[in-house]
Motif scaffolding. Structure first.
Motif, PDB file in Angstrom:
ATOM      1  N   GLN A   1      39.192  41.948  44.417  1.00 26.72           N
ATOM      2  CA  GLN A   1      39.505  43.075  45.279  1.00 26.72           C
ATOM      3  C   GLN A   1      38.277  43.541  46.044  1.00 26.72           C
ATOM      4  OE1 GLN A   1      42.142  46.480  44.175  1.00 26.72           O
ATOM      5  NE2 GLN A   1      40.198  47.562  44.430  1.00 26.72           N
ATOM      6  N   HIS A   2      37.146  43.613  45.347  1.00 30.18           N
ATOM      7  CA  HIS A   2      35.898  43.977  46.025  1.00 30.18           C
ATOM      8  C   HIS A   2      35.620  43.003  47.157  1.00 30.18           C
ATOM      9  CE1 HIS A   2      34.528  47.348  43.921  1.00 30.18           C
ATOM     10  NE2 HIS A   2      34.097  46.764  42.828  1.00 30.18           N
ATOM     11  N   TYR A   3      35.864  41.755  46.851  1.00 25.53           N
ATOM     12  CA  TYR A   3      35.617  40.731  47.850  1.00 25.53           C
ATOM     13  C   TYR A   3      36.481  40.979  49.083  1.00 25.53           C
ATOM     14  CZ  TYR A   3      35.650  36.255  50.217  1.00 25.53           C
ATOM     15  OH  TYR A   3      35.570  35.276  51.169  1.00 25.53           O
TER      16      TYR A   3
ATOM     17  N   VAL B   1      40.840  49.042  36.034  1.00 23.97           N
ATOM     18  CA  VAL B   1      39.734  49.456  36.888  1.00 23.97           C
ATOM     19  C   VAL B   1      39.911  49.068  38.348  1.00 23.97           C
ATOM     20  CG1 VAL B   1      37.728  49.779  35.457  1.00 23.97           C
ATOM     21  CG2 VAL B   1      38.622  47.489  35.808  1.00 23.97           C
ATOM     22  N   GLY B   2      39.718  50.047  39.175  1.00 24.58           N
ATOM     23  CA  GLY B   2      39.436  49.761  40.566  1.00 24.58           C
ATOM     24  C   GLY B   2      40.550  49.297  41.483  1.00 24.58           C
ATOM     25  N   ILE B   3      41.717  48.956  40.960  1.00 21.23           N
ATOM     26  CA  ILE B   3      42.760  48.469  41.865  1.00 21.23           C
ATOM     27  C   ILE B   3      43.199  49.593  42.798  1.00 21.23           C
ATOM     28  CG2 ILE B   3      45.094  47.516  41.981  1.00 21.23           C
ATOM     29  CD1 ILE B   3      42.982  45.623  40.809  1.00 21.23           C
TER      30      ILE B   3
ATOM     31  N   GLY C   1      35.254  56.988  45.858  1.00 25.63           N
ATOM     32  CA  GLY C   1      34.695  56.199  46.958  1.00 25.63           C
ATOM     33  C   GLY C   1      33.354  55.568  46.649  1.00 25.63           C
ATOM     34  N   LYS C   2      33.234  55.027  45.454  1.00 25.14           N
ATOM     35  CA  LYS C   2      31.977  54.394  45.068  1.00 25.14           C
ATOM     36  C   LYS C   2      31.777  53.067  45.804  1.00 25.14           C
ATOM     37  CE  LYS C   2      33.036  54.370  40.711  1.00 25.14           C
ATOM     38  NZ  LYS C   2      34.259  55.196  40.776  1.00 25.14           N
ATOM     39  N   THR C   3      32.889  52.355  46.025  1.00 21.69           N
ATOM     40  CA  THR C   3      32.773  51.030  46.628  1.00 21.69           C
ATOM     41  C   THR C   3      32.075  51.092  47.978  1.00 21.69           C
ATOM     42  OG1 THR C   3      34.931  50.668  45.630  1.00 21.69           O
ATOM     43  CG2 THR C   3      34.114  48.944  47.076  1.00 21.69           C
ATOM     44  N   LEU C   4      32.431  52.102  48.730  1.00 18.68           N
ATOM     45  CA  LEU C   4      31.854  52.238  50.049  1.00 18.68           C
ATOM     46  C   LEU C   4      30.355  52.533  49.962  1.00 18.68           C
ATOM     47  CD1 LEU C   4      32.488  52.228  52.990  1.00 18.68           C
ATOM     48  CD2 LEU C   4      32.996  54.673  52.850  1.00 18.68           C
TER      49      LEU C   4
ATOM     50  N   VAL D   1      25.982  46.745  39.861  1.00 17.29           N
ATOM     51  CA  VAL D   1      26.862  46.526  38.719  1.00 17.29           C
ATOM     52  C   VAL D   1      27.961  47.567  38.790  1.00 17.29           C
ATOM     53  CG1 VAL D   1      27.000  46.382  36.217  1.00 17.29           C
ATOM     54  CG2 VAL D   1      24.884  45.764  37.374  1.00 17.29           C
ATOM     55  N   ASP D   2      29.188  47.127  38.956  1.00 17.27           N
ATOM     56  CA  ASP D   2      30.289  48.080  39.043  1.00 17.27           C
ATOM     57  C   ASP D   2      30.881  48.291  37.657  1.00 17.27           C
ATOM     58  OD1 ASP D   2      32.049  49.836  40.118  1.00 17.27           O
ATOM     59  OD2 ASP D   2      33.382  48.334  40.984  1.00 17.27           O
ATOM     60  N   GLU D   3      31.310  49.510  37.412  1.00 19.69           N
ATOM     61  CA  GLU D   3      31.955  49.846  36.142  1.00 19.69           C
ATOM     62  C   GLU D   3      31.060  49.494  34.966  1.00 19.69           C
ATOM     63  OE1 GLU D   3      34.366  51.562  36.736  1.00 19.69           O
ATOM     64  OE2 GLU D   3      35.285  50.839  38.571  1.00 19.69           O
ATOM     65  N   GLN D   4      29.945  50.144  34.947  1.00 16.59           N
ATOM     66  CA  GLN D   4      28.891  49.870  33.986  1.00 16.59           C
ATOM     67  C   GLN D   4      29.334  49.770  32.524  1.00 16.59           C
ATOM     68  OE1 GLN D   4      25.718  49.339  33.425  1.00 16.59           O
ATOM     69  NE2 GLN D   4      25.621  50.044  31.321  1.00 16.59           N
TER      70      GLN D   4
END
Ligand code: ADP
Ligand code: MG
Length: 771
Positions: free
Chosen positions: A408-410, A627-629, A377-380, A472-475
């Motif tokens: 997707q983030h968008y 990543v992230g999907i 839950g990093k996005t949140l 910065v996501d997924e450094q």
């Protein structure tokens, strides 16, 4: 010969090396006189009569250097170092005496007593002496060949075997009657004891062991060092040369660590430590030496870590001294968002958020790394931080490594923000023409409050009105440079780095040591663990049956293909053909989709949307989905050629399933022939879903240099330390370094330490920059 130039203000700068060589200290008075032939003679005014003048010293640098115990003395000037040895070691980066001092033995042999052949213990690495009785190539019935030598010392015989060898060369070396000292692990096969691929040191022709031992106290009757060697260099030679180096120069290695740090951490003086690691004294045990756990080893490792951490601490302090934006937490958007969410934040999310808020409220820029396993839950958390900045009238940039992920983030962010009345824009490289101009204008005038994109966000043309926070996501996909560029888009904006690569703590400290670290170490409730199994090609029909079963339950599946760069085209073909094959022959009644990096962004987005909306049952994809999907309804993942993927990549991929409450599975398909490392990786995947354990295993299998894929990840090369073995010491050294800097922020009370630090870090110590 060094050239010294007069500077604008008529001052001379003596190069640091030369000053060191001449033992000049700040504050020394120098006199300058014209010498013969247009030379300039520099004298230290207080120099004793015995000391010759500077110029003549520079004329004879070698002897002087050796006499002065200068660690920068070229290695080739050491007694016993011939051109061949110098060249061989130069290839390993050994150019100076200092390099040689830090070329440590990679193991030790106990030669205090040689063990009689009759008493060799299976399962132990033993050192013994003996005479070659017979030696020859042997062919097995199966057609394989090996070389066997039978060796005896009167107390018994033992068979030495080689499975990779050069017959002629081997035969020449292993002449019957020749005597040597042998080392290797003893194994027992039935009644026979064997040593495979032993090390050997031959005795000179006609010499008895007793004479040799008496005459050669460095090689016998003690624990001896075994050096990592290159072709054509013998242990004996190395030992002799290293003895010269240690005797001549160890004393010159002065330890600038403060005395209290030394005593508190049980360290010993540096010269003593260097002597001990090369030529251990009575007190050391073989075990401690081989594990690198003696006080001497600890001292060298600590020293290395301490300066690394001191440098990182300085960088971090540099950032802390910078002026930043003191955000206020108003709850204007964050509170409504929490009310909109259908779930509660986990405790870990809450804790990390308050750490972030603390940083944001401080009047200095935040530089924080948030580590959280896939699905934690990093996005949140990122969105909450973004809203704090927006509440303060600042803009936020969120960078993702791929277009798909940015999109997707968008979508997720946009969905929440719309309800909150916060404006979100997406910038990707596919944004063109008028649409692009419009978005850029909104970013420039501040109407776009949150800007999401790939690295397109940091391109020159993108100008922010008032950037306050960069996320910065997924450094691990972003280099340090990108981080720096993002920072330059605003005036000291806060920086938040999110990574799903669960970097082992020790490594995080060395790579991201200048960032503060937050860890989301808890997954949202209600997730069921993913069951993982390795499947060989022969069981493909069962794999398809599993997919069908899951689809029958209304769930969806991923089939992943590796995409290795060099063979990208053929792999792409494989993925495409596979999708066709599945559609036509295996699942004609289901809908199969194909997703790969070569699709146009609209196509990718369309495909992802179709999968999300359950219009597609099975998605064949390359690693673009790594990543992230987030599609919680997907419950099976089949990874083709799983052996070709790295561990952390497999973990990332697998994280795409198990995101809902239904039980998920991951099938690692492999053709069957696995390399040792390949098998290890897959077994780790079967055994655990814990990202940190996987990362540790990955680090162990691959070694730190490889771990993040690129050197630019900034993992330093250690001379002595091993971050896997010495993690504890790293923490201690870090603690000491940070504490010291807290008490003496400019190191004014530790000038020697500062000097050494600058020497070791070279140009990498720009204090303020994030790089
Ligand atoms: P990460 O980026 O860390 O891999 P995401 O941020 O994509 O993970 O979150 C994964 C999923 O978990 C998303 O569907 C998200 O909405 C959901 N989620 C996040 N936080 C929580 C929570 N506290 N409780 C339940 N679900 C959550
Ligand atoms: Mg994510």
């Amino acid at each position: 010969m060094s050239i010294i130039k007069l500077s604008d203000n008529n001052s001379l700068t003596i190069p640091a090396e030369m000053a060191k060589e001449l033992d000049l200290k700040p504050g020394d008075d120098l006199s300058l006189e014209k010498g013969d032939g247009g030379t300039l003679v520099v004298r230290r005014v207080a120099a004793s009569v015995a000391e010759r003048d500077v110029v003549s010293r520079l004329m004879t640098p070698v002897q002087e250097s050796i006499q002065k115990k200068n660690l920068a003395t070229p290695f080739r000037f050491i007694k016993g170092v011939g051109p061949k040895l110098a060249e061989a070691l130069a290839k390993k980066g050994i150019a100076t005496v200092e390099d040689a001092l830090y070329l440590l033995p990679n193991r030790y042999e106990d030669r205090r007593e040689l063990r009689p052949v009759g008493k060799l213990r299976p399962g132990h690495t033993e050192v013994f002496h003996g005479e070659v009785l017979t030696a020859d190539t042997v062919a097995t019935r199966g057609g394989r060949r090996f070389f066997e030598a039978i060796v005896s010392d009167g107390s018994g015989t033992i068979s030495l075997k080689w499975f990779h060898f050069n017959p002629a060369w081997q035969k020449k070396a292993w002449r019957p009657g020749r005597k040597g000292i042998f080392t290797g692990e003893v194994a027992q096969y039935g009644f026979q004891r064997e040593v495979h691929h032993p090390d050997v040191e031959w005795l000179a022709e006609g010499e008895s062991l007793a004479t040799v031992m008496a005459r050669d106290p460095f090689n016998f009757g003690r624990i001896v060092p075994v050096y990592p060697l290159t072709e054509g260099v013998h242990q004996k030679t190395m030992r002799k040369v290293q003895k010269e180096v240690v005797d001549g120069f160890a004393a010159a290695a002065v330890n600038p660590l403060p005395a209290d740090v030394v005593t508190r951490n049980g360290l010993i003086p540096l010269p003593e430590a260097l002597r001990e690691v090369h030529f251990p004294g009575e007190a050391a045990t073989l075990e401690a030496l081989n594990e690198g756990k003696t006080p001497a080893h600890r001292t060298l490792v600590f020293d290395e870590f301490f300066f690394l951490e001191l440098g990182l601490a300085l960088k971090k302090q540099g950032v802390a001294l910078e002026e930043g934006i003191p955000f206020a937490v108003t709850h204007r958007y964050t509170k409504p968002l929490l009310q909109l969410l259908p779930f509660q934040l986990t405790n870990a999310q809450r804790r990390v958020l308050s750490e972030i808020k603390g940083d944001m409220m401080a009047p200095h820029p935040m530089h924080r790394l948030v580590q959280g396993d896939v699905g934690s839950g990093k996005t949140l958390v990122a969105l909450m931080a973004a809203l704090v900045a927006v509440e303060n009238g600042y803009q936020v940039a969120i960078m993702a490594p791929t277009e798909i992920l940015a999109e997707q983030h968008y979508l997720t962010t946009h969905r929440w923000c719309e309800q909150l009345g916060v404006a979100v824009s997406l910038i990707t490289s596919s944004l063109k023409g008028k649409a692009k101009t419009e978005v850029l204008a909104r970013v420039a005038d501040g109407t776009a409050q949150i800007v999401i994109g790939t690295h397109a966000v940091i391109q020159d043309r993108v100008e922010f009105f008032r950037l306050g926070l960069g996320i910065v996501d997924e450094q691990h996909r972003f280099g340090v440079i990108q981080r720096g560029l993002l920072k330059k888009k605003g005036a000291s904006p806060d920086i938040l780095v999110m990574t799903a690569t669960p970097i082992p703590r020790t490594l995080a400290m060395t790579v991201f040591g200048d960032l503060s670290l937050s860890v989301i170490d808890e997954l949202p409730p209600g997730r069921t663990p993913i069951e993982t199994r390795i499947c060989f090609e022969s069981r493909r029909p069962q794999v398809y049956a599993t997919i069908r079963e899951e689809v029958g339950k209304g769930c969806q599946a991923y089939i992943i293909y590796p995409l290795v760069e060099e063979t990208e085209k053929s792999d792409l073909k494989a993925a495409t053909q596979m999708a066709e094959h599945l559609q036509q022959d295996i699942f004609p009644d289901l809908k199969i989709g194909l997703l790969h990096g070569r699709l146009r962004p609209e196509e990718k987005e369309g495909m992802m949307a179709a999968f999300k909306n359950r219009e597609i049952h099975v998605l064949v994809a390359t690693t673009v989905i790594e990543v992230g999907i987030d599609v919680p309804n997907a419950t099976v993942m089949v990874i083709e050629h799983a052996e070709r993927f790295g561990l952390s990549q497999l973990h990332q991929l697998r994280g795409r399933v198990g995101r809902g409450s239904a039980k998920s599975s991951c099938i690692l398909l492999t053709p069957g022939r696995l390399s040792e490392d390949g098998e290890k990786r897959l077994r780790v995947m079967e055994a655990t879903t814990d990202g940190f354990r996987i990362a540790e295993a990955d680090l162990e299998i691959r070694g730190p240099g490889d771990f993040l894929g690129t050197r630019q990840a900034g993992i330093p090369d250690f001379r002595v330390a091993n971050i896997l073995r010495d993690g504890r010491l790293l923490e201690e050294a870090r603690h000491e370094a940070f504490a010291l800097l807290e008490q003496d922020p400019d190191l004014v009370r530790h000038p020697r330490l500062k000097e050494e630090l600058v020497k070791r870090w070279g140009g990498r110590l720009e204090l303020a920059g994030i790089a």
